[in-house]
Design a protein around this motif. Structure first.
Motif, short mmCIF file in Angstrom:
data_model
loop_
_atom_site.label_atom_id
_atom_site.label_comp_id
_atom_site.label_asym_id
_atom_site.label_seq_id
_atom_site.Cartn_x
_atom_site.Cartn_y
_atom_site.Cartn_z
N MET A 1 8.14 2.14 -9.28
CA MET A 1 9.11 1.17 -8.78
C MET A 1 10.03 2.02 -7.88
SD MET A 1 8.86 -1.66 -10.19
CE MET A 1 10.60 -2.37 -10.06
N LEU A 2 10.21 3.50 -7.97
CA LEU A 2 11.21 4.15 -7.00
C LEU A 2 10.19 4.82 -5.97
CD1 LEU A 2 13.56 5.81 -9.78
CD2 LEU A 2 13.76 3.93 -8.08
N GLU A 3 9.15 5.20 -6.23
CA GLU A 3 8.20 6.05 -5.27
C GLU A 3 7.06 5.40 -4.85
OE1 GLU A 3 6.94 9.54 -7.40
OE2 GLU A 3 8.80 10.26 -7.82
N SER A 4 6.61 4.13 -5.23
CA SER A 4 5.52 3.46 -4.63
C SER A 4 5.99 2.85 -3.27
CB SER A 4 5.17 2.20 -5.44
OG SER A 4 4.20 1.55 -4.85
N GLU A 5 5.38 3.38 -2.21
CA GLU A 5 5.67 3.14 -0.86
C GLU A 5 5.13 1.76 -0.28
OE1 GLU A 5 4.70 6.77 1.13
OE2 GLU A 5 6.79 7.61 0.71
N SER A 6 5.48 0.50 -0.87
CA SER A 6 4.87 -0.60 -0.61
C SER A 6 5.05 -1.31 0.64
CB SER A 6 5.07 -1.59 -1.78
OG SER A 6 6.27 -1.69 -2.29
N ILE A 7 6.25 -0.84 1.17
CA ILE A 7 6.63 -1.13 2.71
C ILE A 7 6.21 0.01 3.58
CG2 ILE A 7 8.24 -1.97 3.98
CD1 ILE A 7 10.15 -2.86 1.74
N PRO A 8 5.19 -0.41 4.35
CA PRO A 8 4.38 0.52 5.13
C PRO A 8 5.51 0.97 6.20
CG PRO A 8 3.03 -1.47 5.13
CD PRO A 8 4.41 -1.70 4.56
N SER A 9 6.34 0.35 6.78
CA SER A 9 7.24 0.86 7.72
C SER A 9 8.42 2.07 7.19
CB SER A 9 8.19 -0.26 8.33
OG SER A 9 8.90 -0.93 7.19
N LEU A 10 8.60 1.92 5.60
CA LEU A 10 9.33 3.19 4.95
C LEU A 10 8.78 4.15 4.54
CD1 LEU A 10 11.88 0.64 3.26
CD2 LEU A 10 12.20 1.48 5.24
N ALA A 11 7.28 4.15 4.77
CA ALA A 11 6.71 5.35 4.07
C ALA A 11 6.97 6.60 4.80
CB ALA A 11 5.02 4.89 4.53
N GLY A 12 7.41 7.46 4.02
CA GLY A 12 7.85 8.83 4.46
C GLY A 12 9.19 9.03 4.73
N VAL A 13 10.04 7.88 4.64
CA VAL A 13 11.28 7.95 5.04
C VAL A 13 12.04 8.54 4.02
CG1 VAL A 13 13.59 6.45 5.92
CG2 VAL A 13 11.03 5.94 6.92
N LYS A 14 12.85 9.59 3.97
CA LYS A 14 13.45 10.28 2.85
C LYS A 14 14.96 11.08 3.44
CE LYS A 14 9.25 11.90 0.35
NZ LYS A 14 8.71 12.77 -0.09
N PRO A 15 15.74 10.83 2.40
CA PRO A 15 17.20 11.60 2.84
C PRO A 15 17.01 12.93 3.28
CG PRO A 15 17.09 11.24 0.44
CD PRO A 15 15.54 10.54 0.99
N THR A 36 1.51 3.47 -8.27
CA THR A 36 1.62 2.51 -7.09
C THR A 36 2.23 1.05 -8.27
OG1 THR A 36 -0.38 1.65 -7.58
CG2 THR A 36 -0.12 3.38 -5.93
N LEU A 37 2.99 0.34 -7.20
CA LEU A 37 3.33 -0.77 -7.78
C LEU A 37 2.19 -1.88 -8.19
CD1 LEU A 37 5.71 -2.92 -8.28
CD2 LEU A 37 5.36 -3.71 -5.78
N GLN A 38 1.08 -1.77 -7.28
CA GLN A 38 -0.01 -2.61 -7.62
C GLN A 38 -0.71 -1.99 -8.78
OE1 GLN A 38 0.66 -0.94 -4.71
NE2 GLN A 38 1.01 -2.88 -3.49
N GLY A 39 -0.52 -0.82 -9.14
CA GLY A 39 -1.18 -0.42 -10.62
C GLY A 39 -0.44 -0.98 -11.51
N LEU A 40 0.91 -0.95 -11.56
CA LEU A 40 1.66 -1.64 -12.55
C LEU A 40 1.81 -2.99 -12.75
CD1 LEU A 40 4.19 -1.14 -14.25
CD2 LEU A 40 5.93 -1.49 -12.48
N GLN A 94 13.15 -0.30 -0.77
CA GLN A 94 11.89 -0.35 -1.43
C GLN A 94 11.90 -0.87 -2.61
OE1 GLN A 94 8.95 1.44 0.28
NE2 GLN A 94 8.21 -0.15 -0.80
N LEU A 95 13.04 -0.56 -3.34
CA LEU A 95 13.26 -0.76 -5.06
C LEU A 95 13.37 -2.54 -4.70
CD1 LEU A 95 13.38 -0.30 -7.86
CD2 LEU A 95 15.87 0.32 -7.43
N ARG A 96 14.33 -3.00 -3.87
CA ARG A 96 14.40 -4.53 -3.86
C ARG A 96 13.22 -5.15 -3.67
NH1 ARG A 96 14.87 -8.27 -5.76
NH2 ARG A 96 16.06 -10.04 -5.44
N TYR A 97 12.31 -4.54 -2.85
CA TYR A 97 10.98 -5.28 -2.71
C TYR A 97 10.17 -5.26 -3.77
CZ TYR A 97 6.13 -5.87 -0.78
OH TYR A 97 5.11 -6.52 -0.36
N ASN A 98 10.19 -4.23 -4.63
CA ASN A 98 9.27 -4.15 -5.54
C ASN A 98 9.74 -4.98 -6.79
OD1 ASN A 98 8.06 -1.98 -4.48
ND2 ASN A 98 8.74 -0.44 -5.47
#
Length: 231
Positions: A1-15, A36-40, A94-98
């Motif tokens: 839920m927190l680490e699955s990068e299911s939105i490609p445009s946000l992949a790798g975007v970290k603080p 992954t979210l898909q696995g869940l 990401q969390l809201r999308y998941n």
């Protein structure tokens, strides 16, 4: 839920300060490299199919799914409250999308009426808290009215942990957090930061009348129920 990068445009975007760090799952050679979210969702579908195949009452299936969603919500929120590296705007997006994907799964499986979606409200509000503006007194009032499923300690903790994505984004000021505490001081929230992951909802077994007419049943003599008298 927190680490699955299911939105490609946000992949790798970290603080800032966490951009070169990888998840602890990446070093696990014996298990999956990432969750992954898909696995869940796939695992939830397997649980649902197993219960359906065994003829479990739909009401009981809904209660089981509700309990699973509570566990997902509690573990996700507790991790968010303890990890500064995920308290950022991108994680909120990401969390809201998941969570929306989880709600869509409920609708697709006719389980939305099971009240399972209501158990996700704390992490939905936490995701929104990470995304909204945090500057003015109007923002503080909006946050207080928005985060009804989070207690004061959880709101303050997320604001304290919030980390800007870049040098152009401002940190949450101490005065803003104190303003939040002042507005919410009349709340009678329990002094508890983390959610209880072991909380269980009471199980209700509904009465579902059988479509089979009992007077038409034939009881084999080998069962040894001769003492029964047909009414």
């Amino acid at each position: 839920m927190l680490e699955s990068e299911s939105i490609p445009s946000l992949a790798g975007v970290k603080p800032m300060g966490y951009r070169n760090r990888s998840s602890s799952m990446d070093t696990d050679a014996d298990g999956p490299t990432t969750y992954t979210l898909q696995g869940l969702i796939r695992q939830l579908s397997q649980f649902n199919s197993t219960m359906r195949d065994h003829g479990l009452d739909p009401e009981i299936v809904g209660q089981v799914v509700r309990q699973l969603f509570h566990c997902i919500n509690a573990v996700t929120l507790n991790n968010l409250l303890l990890r500064k590296d995920v308290c950022s705007w991108s994680t909120g997006m990401q969390l809201r999308y998941n969570t929306s994907q989880m709600e869509e799964w409920l609708r697709a499986n006719n389980l939305f009426q099971s009240k399972a979606s209501a158990t996700l409200e704390p992490i939905i509000q936490a995701a929104q808290l990470l995304q909204v503006k945090k500057k003015t007194s109007q923002d503080a009032e909006a946050i207080c009215s928005l985060c009804s499923a989070l207690n004061v300690q959880q709101i303050v903790k997320i604001l304290n942990l919030y980390t800007p994505l870049n040098e152009f984004e401002e940190r949450v000021t101490v005065s803003f957090i104190r303003n939040i505490q002042t507005i919410l001081q009349e709340r009678n929230d329990p002094p508890q930061l983390l959610m209880d992951t072991k909380h269980t909802f009471p199980v209700l077994f509904p009465y579902t009348p059988s479509a089979l007419s009992l007077e038409t049943m034939h009881i084999p003599a080998s069962i040894g129920l001769d003492f029964l008298i047909r009414v």
